[in-house]
Scaffold this active site. Sequence first.
Site, PDB file in Angstrom:
ATOM      1  N   GLY A  34       0.822  -1.208   0.000  1.00  0.00           N
ATOM      2  CA  GLY A  34       0.000   0.000   0.000  1.00  0.00           C
ATOM      3  C   GLY A  34       0.855   1.257   0.000  1.00  0.00           C
ATOM      4  N   HIS A  40       3.805   2.001  -8.339  1.00  0.00           N
ATOM      5  CA  HIS A  40       2.855   0.888  -8.193  1.00  0.00           C
ATOM      6  C   HIS A  40       1.834   0.889  -9.326  1.00  0.00           C
ATOM      7  CE1 HIS A  40       3.991   1.638  -3.806  1.00  0.00           C
ATOM      8  NE2 HIS A  40       4.458   0.439  -4.050  1.00  0.00           N
TER       9      HIS A  40
HETATM   10  P1  AMP Z   1       6.268  -1.876  -1.913  1.00  0.00           P
HETATM   11  O1  AMP Z   1       6.521  -0.463  -2.394  1.00  0.00           O
HETATM   12  O2  AMP Z   1       7.316  -2.360  -0.961  1.00  0.00           O
HETATM   13  O3  AMP Z   1       4.876  -2.052  -1.441  1.00  0.00           O
HETATM   14  O4  AMP Z   1       6.473  -2.799  -3.191  1.00  0.00           O
HETATM   15  C1  AMP Z   1       5.433  -3.276  -3.984  1.00  0.00           C
HETATM   16  C2  AMP Z   1       5.943  -3.491  -5.384  1.00  0.00           C
HETATM   17  O5  AMP Z   1       6.137  -2.218  -5.991  1.00  0.00           O
HETATM   18  C3  AMP Z   1       7.300  -4.215  -5.469  1.00  0.00           C
HETATM   19  O6  AMP Z   1       7.282  -5.097  -6.585  1.00  0.00           O
HETATM   20  C4  AMP Z   1       8.257  -3.069  -5.703  1.00  0.00           C
HETATM   21  O7  AMP Z   1       9.454  -3.451  -6.350  1.00  0.00           O
HETATM   22  C5  AMP Z   1       7.419  -2.168  -6.578  1.00  0.00           C
HETATM   23  N1  AMP Z   1       7.894  -0.793  -6.583  1.00  0.00           N
HETATM   24  C6  AMP Z   1       8.076   0.019  -5.519  1.00  0.00           C
HETATM   25  N2  AMP Z   1       8.570   1.211  -5.914  1.00  0.00           N
HETATM   26  C7  AMP Z   1       8.715   1.141  -7.257  1.00  0.00           C
HETATM   27  C8  AMP Z   1       9.197   2.045  -8.270  1.00  0.00           C
HETATM   28  N3  AMP Z   1       9.642   3.268  -7.958  1.00  0.00           N
HETATM   29  N4  AMP Z   1       9.200   1.613  -9.551  1.00  0.00           N
HETATM   30  C9  AMP Z   1       8.782   0.372  -9.878  1.00  0.00           C
HETATM   31  N5  AMP Z   1       8.311  -0.526  -8.975  1.00  0.00           N
HETATM   32  C10 AMP Z   1       8.276  -0.148  -7.688  1.00  0.00           C
END
Ligand code: AMP
Length: 282
Positions: A34, A40
Amino acid sequence: MTDIAVVETVGALRAAVAGWHAAGEQVALIPTMGALHEGHIALVKEGQRHARRTVISIFVNPTQFAPHEDFKKYPRTFDNDRAMLVEAGADAIFFPQVEEMYPPGYATRVLLLGPAAAGLEDRFRPTHFEGVATVCCKLFTQSRADFGVFGEKDYQQLKVVTRMAADLDLGIRIVPLATIREADGLAMSSRNRYLSAEERAIAPVLHQAMQALAARIRNEDPLFRAVTEAQADIVSAGFELDYLEARHAETLAPVTSLADGPIRLLLAARLGATRLIDNIAV
Ligand code: AMP
């Protein structure tokens, strides 16, 4: 679309996916914690390129946080997340409570070798990937999704999850997506909102230092010296550096020169109380 299904139980998730599969539609799962941002949403759009249906899980997974980490204060912004996902045209949000994922008596973890033990994030967060892999394994089998979309932003995690999905025959294809950045190069992250205005102004140094380092390595500057000088630049900008390393892009093994194969630069650094990670290809 003006609304989106929010499912809170494994049974409801399975029923939704089973209905789509019965109609011949494939499903992409996008696991998140989230506090959604444009990175995302780019994952959702990538999922939509592969599958007719997209499910986004929002679950701040306690087992991937160490006791001293930010589990309790991790940003929780469900209403805003839901609005962004409606706008993106996603089909469902899986939003389980902790007890749905880890009911009383829960006693199983996934044991990881290979990329999870590369000596990068695992050196500073020794129980982190075990928690990530366990929750992802559960999400994959709970949803029975055809595709799982993950960001390169968490590069070691992407390698760990891709390896696990193949090794455990989880029947899901892991799709990677390049890191989405702010205009000044800072990788988008839910944790960026912890930064003060002063810290936010310093934060792009990480990407700049990695880009300069990548250029030096491509130029065949001696790798060890180039890495050491980039580390010093980051520290003198005001960060506490956990690591900045050049690794083989696939195996994550240490490399000593361009000849050792495709190189990925990976770093983690702390700015005040906020820990940031990033990586780029050379
Ligand atoms: P989280 O931000 O930890 O909830 O990660 C959820 C998903 O979003 C994971 O697969 C992350 O690698 C991806 N994610 C988070 N930040 C980025 C970003 N800046 N660019 C691409 N994917 C992202």
